[in-house]
Design an enzyme around this catalytic site. Structure first.
Site, mmCIF file in Angstrom:
data_model
loop_
_atom_site.group_PDB
_atom_site.id
_atom_site.type_symbol
_atom_site.label_atom_id
_atom_site.label_comp_id
_atom_site.label_asym_id
_atom_site.label_seq_id
_atom_site.Cartn_x
_atom_site.Cartn_y
_atom_site.Cartn_z
ATOM 1 N N CYS A 132 -54.688 -85.198 13.905
ATOM 2 C CA CYS A 132 -56.403 -85.710 13.940
ATOM 3 C C CYS A 132 -57.167 -84.421 13.976
ATOM 4 C CB CYS A 132 -56.410 -86.792 14.990
ATOM 5 S SG CYS A 132 -58.399 -87.140 14.946
ATOM 6 N N CYS A 135 -60.422 -84.899 15.846
ATOM 7 C CA CYS A 135 -60.227 -85.170 17.458
ATOM 8 C C CYS A 135 -59.911 -83.867 17.791
ATOM 9 C CB CYS A 135 -59.101 -85.897 17.878
ATOM 10 S SG CYS A 135 -58.943 -87.553 16.621
ATOM 11 N N ASP A 136 -58.824 -83.077 17.455
ATOM 12 C CA ASP A 136 -58.635 -81.816 18.152
ATOM 13 C C ASP A 136 -59.018 -80.300 17.631
ATOM 14 O OD1 ASP A 136 -57.186 -83.420 19.630
ATOM 15 O OD2 ASP A 136 -55.582 -83.817 18.281
#
Ligand code: NDP
Length: 306
Positions: A132, A135-136
């Site tokens: 992701c 997300c990261d």
């Protein structure tokens, strides 16, 4: 007993919830560990009609949810472990809720990110391996990154990662990319993106603290190479989330639910499937939403016929 239980809260499930709630069918929506589905792990959605300037995936999902709640849809959190479809009403075993009984079920559980299954991958999830980018990506400011895959997801996420990383290398097992031309062109025009094509990932290398590199096989020379990197993002597609159905619903060999063409009806009367869980072809937010609407209308008709 509920009239309709919707499993999953991506664009398909939420659209079904909007339609059923608005028709006074009091749908109950069960949301799992990733509410909002895949769109919450993407950035800007540029191709959902009605948003000329684009909209954030998470915002689109939050808006759809509010719209469903406004008409009376109920949301419950829990993971569906199994559904007994041998007779009606259907009995769902939901972790955190116990037994849930429903006259009809709409399955909109979407699909989950695939992993490569190479050494070093699972051990380093959260320590440099991610599926992701949204997300990261933030954690890799000024770092060197690798993204694996040659589809639209990889192109999009490579571009997103360049906002943080010093460079992003796209690793693809073939020379040709599967991504659409517009996405490829955009990635190729990005000076921070480098290319390692015709390379098969072999191993994620790490030093105990984090990822240090990706070992790949150069398919042209047959030699192994090491690409130094601080993070490996994997964007090689998805698997439909149908495991909990335990073979009761007919699926294709990849696990995608088979619906009667032009409908959302499955092999079990009263069970409908919409969104990515039944679509290995289009896999777009708008097609998921469209099939969510179809599932709601078909469930409504089914309930009226009982
Ligand atoms: P795709 O299936 O399109 O691409 C997967 C990529 O991963 C391919 O390059 C594939 O290689 C590679 N791959 C698969 N398995 C392995 C493996 N075991 N080892 C190495 N490489 C592997 O998936 P995407 O997630 O990119 O896209 C899914 C759908 O979503 C598509 O329809 C896409 O158009 C859509 N999408 C649209 C976006 C947009 O329009 N904004 C954004 C993101 C996705 P190979 O080609 O050799 O099989």
């Amino acid at each position: 007993m509920y009239k309709t239980v919707i499993i999953g809260t991506g664009p398909a499930g939420l659209t079904a919830a909007i339609y059923l709630a608005r028709a006074n069918m009091e749908p109950v929506v069960i949301e799992g560990w990733q509410p909002g589905g895949q769109l919450t792990t993407t950035t800007e959605i540029e191709n959902f009609p009605g948003f000329p300037e684009g909209i954030l995936g998470s915002e689109l999902m939050s808006n759809m949810r509010k719209q469903a709640e406004r008409f009376g849809a109920t949301f419950k959190t829990g993971s569906v472990k199994s559904v007994d479809m041998s007779k009606r009403p259907f009995v769902l075993d939901v972790e955190g809720m116990g037994e849930v009984i429903a006259e009809s079920v709409i399955i909109s559980t979407g699909a989950s990110a695939k992993y490569l299954g190479i050494p070093g991958e699972q051990d380093n999830i959260g320590r440099g391996v991610s599926t992701c980018a949204t997300c990261d990506g933030f954690f890799f400011r000024g770092k060197k990154l690798v993204i694996i895959g040659g589809g639209d997801s990889s192109m999009e996420e490579a571009g997103f990662l360049t906002k943080f990383a010093s460079s992003v290398t796209v690793v693809n097992r073939r020379t040709e990319l599967r991504a659409s031309k517009i996405m490829q062109d955009r990635a190729r025009a990005n000076e921070k993106i480098e290319w390692a094509l015709n390379r098969t990932p072999v191993e994620v290398l790490a030093n105990g603290m984090g990822v240090t590199g990706l070992k790949v096989l150069n398919n042209e020379t047959g030699e192994e190479e090491i690409i130094e990197t601080d993070g490996v993002f994997i964007a090689i597609g998805h698997t439909p989330n149908t495991g909990f159905l335990d073979g009761q619903i007919t699926t294709d060999e990849s696990g995608y639910i088979i619906v009667k063409p032009g409908t959302t009806t499955t092999n079990i009367p009263g069970v409908f499937a919409c969104g990515d869980v039944q679509d290995s072809t289009y896999r777009q937010a708008i097609t998921a939403a469209g099939t969510g609407c179809m599932a709601a209308l078909e469930a409504e008709r089914f309930l009226e016929g009982l």
